[in-house]
Structures are given as structure tokens and as C-alpha cells.
Design an enzyme around this catalytic site. Structure first.
Site, mmCIF file in Angstrom:
data_model
loop_
_atom_site.group_PDB
_atom_site.id
_atom_site.type_symbol
_atom_site.label_atom_id
_atom_site.label_comp_id
_atom_site.label_asym_id
_atom_site.label_seq_id
_atom_site.Cartn_x
_atom_site.Cartn_y
_atom_site.Cartn_z
ATOM 1 N N ASP A 112 0.840 -1.199 0.000
ATOM 2 C CA ASP A 112 0.000 0.000 0.000
ATOM 3 C C ASP A 112 0.875 1.249 0.000
ATOM 4 O O ASP A 112 2.077 1.186 0.268
ATOM 5 C CB ASP A 112 -0.903 -0.012 1.237
ATOM 6 C CG ASP A 112 -2.222 0.695 1.010
ATOM 7 O OD1 ASP A 112 -2.378 1.347 -0.041
ATOM 8 O OD2 ASP A 112 -3.101 0.590 1.888
ATOM 9 N N HIS A 172 -8.949 -0.849 -8.893
ATOM 10 C CA HIS A 172 -8.977 0.097 -7.777
ATOM 11 C C HIS A 172 -8.044 1.285 -7.996
ATOM 12 O O HIS A 172 -8.445 2.442 -7.796
ATOM 13 C CB HIS A 172 -8.608 -0.644 -6.488
ATOM 14 C CG HIS A 172 -8.340 0.244 -5.328
ATOM 15 N ND1 HIS A 172 -9.299 1.096 -4.805
ATOM 16 C CD2 HIS A 172 -7.209 0.431 -4.579
ATOM 17 C CE1 HIS A 172 -8.778 1.758 -3.784
ATOM 18 N NE2 HIS A 172 -7.520 1.382 -3.631
#
Length: 504
Positions: free
Chosen positions: A228, A366
């Protein structure tokens, strides 16, 4: 016990040598010297600037990094973190302590950039609208979503209702949040005990949530397993961009700075930022089972590889962080670990039709739904956030993995900073992730929902483009693999505002 007497009673902290932190406005206070950084530095994430680099860039752009709370510009670099939500019982006492003892403990951006100036435990503070009201602040900060609170925003964020919310996030009883970050929970617990002793009965704990970087090689990865924090924007006047990293003016993160989209703000709000907090539960065993049950079938791929490819195409990156736009069939850990390459793409490819090509990256992935890059012309610089969240909850247990069922809650303590919620977090969730018609200008006019964070009020979501062999194939997602447990909107003020207006 007030702060100065507390420090006098403990001398050195944790065996660390004390020294004076000249960068902090309260430079007369002794601080412990660290020997290792409080921050994590996963290789795929953009590197932070050194303190001299950041100070030089800030000076050239008129930013005062000593006045900006440290969490805002640093991003997802925490090892351990505690979110301590509180209500204010005695405003007069709280304000008196806030402007002196608590202000002295607040960690600035400058402090976090050098191990030599980092505290044992970093502390930031932010207030909800009801918290500012409790402090007697009547100024309009120019953000209607902040003023109304996140509970009122839940329907537009796609939450099915607030029935699944943590009860403490309902009713607007949370006045503020303390963010405490360190490399051990013991450090955090000690710092919190000190703060609670200082504040006494002027506040009451409402709720707390502890987060931690995942262990070992999973450090920097969220609970689904994906690295991330790679696509953070570069802030003009703070850090030097890597290739492909979008540069955003500071006013989109800091109030009253260059390009602030709201023309009129109170002068004292300068260098503050709106903090969107969301407790996002992740259903990891269920997500993994979906991948196993729906592998991409393509020549040369095993079923396991087909499942990994489906997950990568849903996110837009492999678990290593390598973008599928540059590594469309197989993971590339070397690419992933190079921050000069892992963001250097814009979804265009020579010889490919930009309106129909999903063999590299699905339109619904995403990372494409939340950062469309060349899908928008000119490239968007207005709808960006600095993400500063951290995973919470335990690793998946053998029992959960075997049963494909979540037993113990885990997820992401999501934190996003921006100067306008309507252009930042709220916009990304409502207008892009939850919008099945976004991204625009494609042959497929309905790419579907963001398969990771897209929400449809608890109803099934459709997603297209995930199968590179048949881009028209729709997947129907019955389960929301990420589910909101609620949250709140806060304002993270500058240190001068904490010492001045908010304490007056």
C-alpha cells in the site's frame, strides 16, 4: 501531574539520551534521542525527503514545516499507532492545558524527517466540528461535509446504513482524536498515560483503535496482502516527485496555502488539514476464496496463478506493488521495489486502443478508479489525498483460512488528509469508486464499481474488464470485501493554531 514536573520526575525516557529539539516551537523541553527511525520505509513506497531537502523545498514555496502536524505530509509510514477518540468535559481546563502542555508534545513535520529529532512517541491531535464547538470556535472552516459530520455523509459514501457502525461513531459525541505513533506499543501506552495524567478529568475516552504494520515481509502491505501507499502524490514544496508521481499544489492538502480551492478561510486555519477517518473492516478469507473460485483462465497460467492475476487486476497492482499496467500477466518484484519505476505509467500503450484496451489494466481496477491518470485530460491534480492509514487486527488464523470465514475483525484504519473533503476522500469514494460509469470515454461505458472499496449500499456490485481474455465479462460481487464500521471527519490544526486560537 503537569508536563514539566512529569519530565523532571522521569529524567531520561526508555534509556534514551535526552537532547533539545531546536526545530520544535517549545525547544526548551528535553526530548529523548532516537537511535532508529520511528517510521517504516518499505522499498516500493516513495521515499520521504531528508530534513534539509524538505526545508529547502518548503522555504522556496513558503511552507512552514515546523507549524504543520507531522502526520499530514508523511503518509503511510507508521509502525504502531493508536487512535484515541475523546470528548471534552471541561473546555476551560482543556484549553489551558492544550495551549501549554499538549502543544509542547505535538510532533511537527520537521521533527519526523530526521531520526535525531524524532520523539519516542509521535503525537498529533485533531478535532471534529462538535469538538471545535465545544472549544467555543464559531468560525466556518469552509467545508460543509466537515461541519455536518461523517454520519450524515454515510448514504453518499455507499454505506448500507449505520447499523454496522461502531456505536461510538454515532451521535457526534466524539470531540477529538489523539494520534500516537511509535515503534512499540509500550512507548505508546506510556505516552498516553502521561497525556491522560496531564489532561485529567477535562476529557473522557470515547473509543480507541490500535493499528500496526503487518509483521515481517508483510510490512507495508494491507490485510489482503497488497503493498500500500505507492501512489501517494508529491506535494509541491515538500518532496521531489518520482517518475510518474503526480505533483499537487500544497493548497489541496493544507488550508490557506497555494491553490486552496476554498477562497475564504479563517486566518488561524492556515496549514491545518481535514482528516477523514474510516474504520474499514476487511473480509480476507472471503476475498481469498473469491479469487480461488474465479481464476483467470489463460494459456500458460496455473489455477493458482490465475487466481493471483484476478486479485492483481482487481487492485491494479500485484501483491508486491508492481502495477499490472507494466506487468500484465506475472508479478515483477524487482519492478515493484523500484519507486522510480513502479509509478511510471499512465495506462496508455503504443499500438493499443486507449478506449478499449483492458489487457494491461482494467478500467475498473482500484488504482485506476481512484487515480485515473491519462483517463482524464488534463491529468487531474484536484482530487488527491494523502493517505496515512495503518492496518488493524490480527493476521488470518488457520481456522479462518480453513473455513473461508472471518471470525476476528481486521482491516484498515483509513486516514486521508485534504483541504476540501468534497474534492478529496468524499469525491474519490462517491464520484469515482462508487460510480459504475467511471472511468469515462471508453467503449465500455459501464466499467462497474471499484471492486475493492466501491460500495452500493450493501447491494451486489458488478465489475467488468477483470478477465483479460474477455473484457466484456461481468463479475458480480455479492460480498463487500471492505465494509465500513464508521468514522468521523476531523480538522488537524497547525501548531500555532493550537497554541493560539484553540487555546484562547
Amino acid at each position: 501531574m503537569r508536563l514539566l514536573s512529569y519530565i523532571a520526575s522521569i529524567g531520561t525516557i526508555g534509556g534514551l539520551t535526552s537532547h533539545i529539539v531546536s526545530a520544535h516551537p517549545n525547544s526548551n523541553l528535553l526530548k529523548p534521542r532516537r537511535t532508529k527511525s520511528i517510521l517504516i520505509e518499505p522499498a516500493p513506497q516513495p521515499n520521504l525527503p531528508t530534513a534539509p531537502q524538505a526545508m529547502a523545498a518548503a522555504a522556496a514555496n513558503g511552507l512552514n514545516l515546523d507549524d504543520i502536524q507531522g502526520d499530514i505530509l508523511i503518509g503511510m509510514k507508521k509502525n504502531q499507532e493508536l487512535f484515541f477518540f475523546f470528548s471534552i468535559n471541561d473546555a476551560a481546563t482543556f484549553k489551558s492545558i492544550l495551549g501549554t502542555d499538549i502543544h509542547a508534545l505535538i510532533t511537527t513535520t520537521t521533527q519526523l524527517l530526521s531520526v535525531s529529532t524524532q520523539p519516542t512517541t509521535a503525537l498529533n491531535i485533531a478535532f471534529s466540528q462538535t469538538g471545535l464547538t465545544a472549544l467555543g470556535i464559531t468560525d466556518d472552516l469552509g467545508d460543509a461535509l466537515f461541519s455536518a459530520g461523517q454520519e450524515a455523509d454515510a448514504p453518499l459514501l455507499g454505506d448500507p446504513s449505520t447499523a454496522n457502525w461502531v456505536p461510538q461513531f454515532l451521535g457526534r459525541g466524539i470531540h477529538g482524536v489523539l494520534l500516537l505513533a511509535s515503534d512499540t506499543t509500550t512507548n505508546i501506552d506510556d505516552e498516553l498515560a502521561k497525556i491522560q495524567s496531564i489532561l485529567g478529568s477535562s476529557i473522557t475516552e470515547v473509543y480507541r483503535l490500535a493499528g500496526a504494520a503487518r509483521p515481517g515481509t508483510e510490512q507495508g502491505h494491507e490485510h489482503f496482502g497488497f503493498m500500500d501507499g505507492i501512489s501517494q502524490p508529491a506535494v509541491d514544496g515538500f518532496n521531489t516527485p518520482n517518475p510518474g508521481q503526480i505533483v499537487v499544489p500544497p493548497g489541496f492538502f493544507l488550508l490557506n496555502e497555494t491553490s486552496d480551492p476554498v477562497a475564504t478561510r479563517p486566518a488561524w486555519a492556515k496549514d491545518g488539514s481535514f482528516l477523514a477517518f474510516r474504520q474499514l473492516a476487511q473480509f480476507v478469507p472471503e476475498f481469498d476464496k473469491f479469487l480461488v473460485d474465479n481464476p483467470i483462465v489463460e494459456s500458460g497460467l496455473t489455477a493458482e496463478q490465475g487466481s493471483a492475476l484476478l486479485g492483481a487486476r482487481m487492485v491494479g497492482r500485484w501483491k508486491s506493488g508492481a502495477p499490472v499496467d507494466l506487468a500484465p500477466l506475472f508479478d515483477d518484484p524487482v519492478l515493484a521495489a523500484d519507486p522510480t519505476q513502479n509509478n511510471n505509467f499512465n495506462f496508455t500503450h503504443s499500438g493499443a486502443d486507449f478506449t478499449s484496451d483492458e489487457t494491461h489494466c482494467p478500467f475498473s481496477a482500484h488504482i485506476r478508479k481512484t487515480n485515473p491518470r491519462a483517463d482524464l485530460t488534463p491529468v487531474d491534480t484536484k482530487h488527491h489525498i494523502i493517505r496515512s492509514g495503518i492496518p488493524y487486527g490480527p493476521e488470518v488464523s488457520p481456522k479462518e483460512a480453513a473455513s473461508n470465514t472471518t471470525i476476528t475483525e481486521r482491516g484498515l484504519a483509513f486516514v486521508a488528509y485534504q483541504s476540501a473533503l468534497s474534492l478529496g476522500f468524499h469525491f474519490l469514494q462517491h464520484t469515482w469508486a462508487n460510480n459504475p460509469n467511471f472511468v469515462p470515454g471508453k467503449n465500455d461505458t459501464t466499467p462497474g464499481f471499484d471492486p475493492i472499496i466501491g460500495a452500493n449500499a450493501g447491494q451486489p456490485r458488478f465489475v467488468s474488464g477483470l478477465d483479460p481474455t474477455d473484457s466484456t465479462r461481468d463479475f458480480t460481487l455479492i460480498t463487500d470485501f471492505v465494509q465500513s464500521r464508521g468514522g468521523e471527519y476531523f480538522f488537524s490544526p497547525s501548531l500555532s493554531a493550537i497554541a493560539g486560537t484553540l487555546s484562547a
